[in-house]
Write a protein that holds these residues in place. Structure first.
Motif, PDB file in Angstrom:
ATOM      1  N   PRO A  21       0.813  -1.215   0.000  1.00  0.00           N
ATOM      2  CA  PRO A  21       0.000   0.000   0.000  1.00  0.00           C
ATOM      3  C   PRO A  21       0.848   1.267   0.000  1.00  0.00           C
ATOM      4  O   PRO A  21       1.875   1.341   0.666  1.00  0.00           O
ATOM      5  N   ARG A  22       0.404   2.212  -0.785  1.00  0.00           N
ATOM      6  CA  ARG A  22       1.035   3.522  -0.803  1.00  0.00           C
ATOM      7  C   ARG A  22       0.347   4.393   0.240  1.00  0.00           C
ATOM      8  O   ARG A  22      -0.859   4.305   0.424  1.00  0.00           O
ATOM      9  N   ASN A  23       1.113   5.203   0.904  1.00  0.00           N
ATOM     10  CA  ASN A  23       0.582   6.192   1.856  1.00  0.00           C
ATOM     11  C   ASN A  23      -0.121   5.582   3.060  1.00  0.00           C
ATOM     12  O   ASN A  23      -1.031   6.181   3.614  1.00  0.00           O
ATOM     13  N   ARG A  24       0.298   4.409   3.465  1.00  0.00           N
ATOM     14  CA  ARG A  24      -0.264   3.820   4.682  1.00  0.00           C
ATOM     15  C   ARG A  24       0.518   4.370   5.861  1.00  0.00           C
ATOM     16  O   ARG A  24       1.734   4.441   5.835  1.00  0.00           O
ATOM     17  N   GLY A  25      -0.191   4.808   6.874  1.00  0.00           N
ATOM     18  CA  GLY A  25       0.459   5.369   8.056  1.00  0.00           C
ATOM     19  C   GLY A  25      -0.312   6.569   8.549  1.00  0.00           C
ATOM     20  O   GLY A  25      -1.515   6.687   8.329  1.00  0.00           O
ATOM     21  N   SER A  26       0.400   7.470   9.213  1.00  0.00           N
ATOM     22  CA  SER A  26      -0.261   8.653   9.751  1.00  0.00           C
ATOM     23  C   SER A  26       0.577   9.891   9.452  1.00  0.00           C
ATOM     24  O   SER A  26       1.777   9.808   9.221  1.00  0.00           O
ATOM     25  N   ILE A  27      -0.095  11.020   9.468  1.00  0.00           N
ATOM     26  CA  ILE A  27       0.527  12.316   9.200  1.00  0.00           C
ATOM     27  C   ILE A  27       0.823  12.979  10.532  1.00  0.00           C
ATOM     28  O   ILE A  27      -0.043  13.035  11.408  1.00  0.00           O
ATOM     29  N   GLU A  28       2.042  13.480  10.676  1.00  0.00           N
ATOM     30  CA  GLU A  28       2.424  14.214  11.892  1.00  0.00           C
ATOM     31  C   GLU A  28       1.668  15.539  11.956  1.00  0.00           C
ATOM     32  O   GLU A  28       1.261  16.089  10.937  1.00  0.00           O
ATOM     33  N   GLY A  29       1.502  16.032  13.159  1.00  0.00           N
ATOM     34  CA  GLY A  29       0.838  17.323  13.325  1.00  0.00           C
ATOM     35  C   GLY A  29      -0.645  17.165  13.582  1.00  0.00           C
ATOM     36  O   GLY A  29      -1.068  16.268  14.311  1.00  0.00           O
ATOM     37  N   ASN A  30      -1.415  18.023  12.943  1.00  0.00           N
ATOM     38  CA  ASN A  30      -2.847  18.060  13.194  1.00  0.00           C
ATOM     39  C   ASN A  30      -3.629  17.922  11.880  1.00  0.00           C
ATOM     40  O   ASN A  30      -4.289  18.867  11.439  1.00  0.00           O
ATOM     41  N   PRO A  31      -3.565  16.733  11.253  1.00  0.00           N
ATOM     42  CA  PRO A  31      -4.287  16.569   9.992  1.00  0.00           C
ATOM     43  C   PRO A  31      -5.786  16.392  10.228  1.00  0.00           C
ATOM     44  O   PRO A  31      -6.222  16.090  11.335  1.00  0.00           O
ATOM     45  N   MET A  32      -6.546  16.593   9.170  1.00  0.00           N
ATOM     46  CA  MET A  32      -7.968  16.270   9.185  1.00  0.00           C
ATOM     47  C   MET A  32      -8.046  14.743   9.246  1.00  0.00           C
ATOM     48  O   MET A  32      -7.385  14.058   8.461  1.00  0.00           O
ATOM     49  N   THR A  33      -8.814  14.203  10.183  1.00  0.00           N
ATOM     50  CA  THR A  33      -8.894  12.755  10.352  1.00  0.00           C
ATOM     51  C   THR A  33     -10.354  12.312  10.293  1.00  0.00           C
ATOM     52  O   THR A  33     -11.213  12.896  10.951  1.00  0.00           O
ATOM     53  N   VAL A  34     -10.591  11.280   9.490  1.00  0.00           N
ATOM     54  CA  VAL A  34     -11.944  10.739   9.339  1.00  0.00           C
ATOM     55  C   VAL A  34     -11.878   9.230   9.541  1.00  0.00           C
ATOM     56  O   VAL A  34     -11.064   8.549   8.912  1.00  0.00           O
ATOM     57  N   ASP A  35     -12.715   8.728  10.438  1.00  0.00           N
ATOM     58  CA  ASP A  35     -12.844   7.289  10.649  1.00  0.00           C
ATOM     59  C   ASP A  35     -14.154   6.839  10.031  1.00  0.00           C
ATOM     60  O   ASP A  35     -15.208   7.428  10.299  1.00  0.00           O
ATOM     61  N   MET A  36     -14.077   5.805   9.204  1.00  0.00           N
ATOM     62  CA  MET A  36     -15.296   5.252   8.606  1.00  0.00           C
ATOM     63  C   MET A  36     -15.182   3.743   8.568  1.00  0.00           C
ATOM     64  O   MET A  36     -14.077   3.196   8.563  1.00  0.00           O
TER      65      MET A  36
END
Length: 147
Positions: A21-36
């Motif tokens: 998978p590409r871009n699997r992980g988390s973004i540092e800081g305060n990103p917009m986060t959506v759980d679905m």
């Protein structure tokens, strides 16, 4: 290219995004986060977007689910990075049309690897798997606009 060869190629693209998978992980800081989640099959995704000046600067996801949902999340995050939010939303609309079996005008926006998922439209129960990450992106962008 014959239909069988094209189908095999599309399956290979989907499995590549699932296994790598590409871009699997988390973004540092305060990103917009959506759980679905997709309760019908158990797919779960957390999507994070970093939007600055109307541009998707970064996009990452985490979660668990079937090969369709996770490969779609990988493809989606790859496709929207660096794009204006309006273009990302247009891509989401085109992808939704593709999943409903509608003909899309590929001259509008190049969907790239995402087109490998077009065969999912033949399996209505799997469409929600394929669109989960896209719906999360739409929800996140809409919530961001409201703030």
């Amino acid at each position: 290219m014959s239909f069988n060869n094209l189908d095999t190629l599309y399956r290979q693209v989907i499995m590549d995004h699932y296994k790598n998978p590409r871009n699997r992980g988390s973004i540092e800081g305060n990103p917009m986060t959506v759980d679905m989640n997709n309760p019908t099959c158990g797919d779960r995704i957390q999507l994070q977007l970093l939007v600055d000046d109307g541009i998707v600067k970064d996009a990452k996801f985490d979660g668990e689910g079937c090969s369709i949902s996770l490969s779609s999340a990988s493809m989606m995050t790859q496709a929207v990075k660096g794009k204006p939010v309006d273009e990302a939303l247009k891509m989401s609309e085109l992808f939704s049309d593709l999943m409903q079996g509608k003909d899309i005008d590929e001259e509008d926006i190049d969907l790239g690897d995402i087109e490998a998922l077009q065969g999912v439209s033949k399996f209505p129960a799997r469409i929600k798997c394929a669109t989960l990450a896209w719906k999360a992106m739409e929800k996140g962008v809409e919530e961001e606009k409201e703030d």
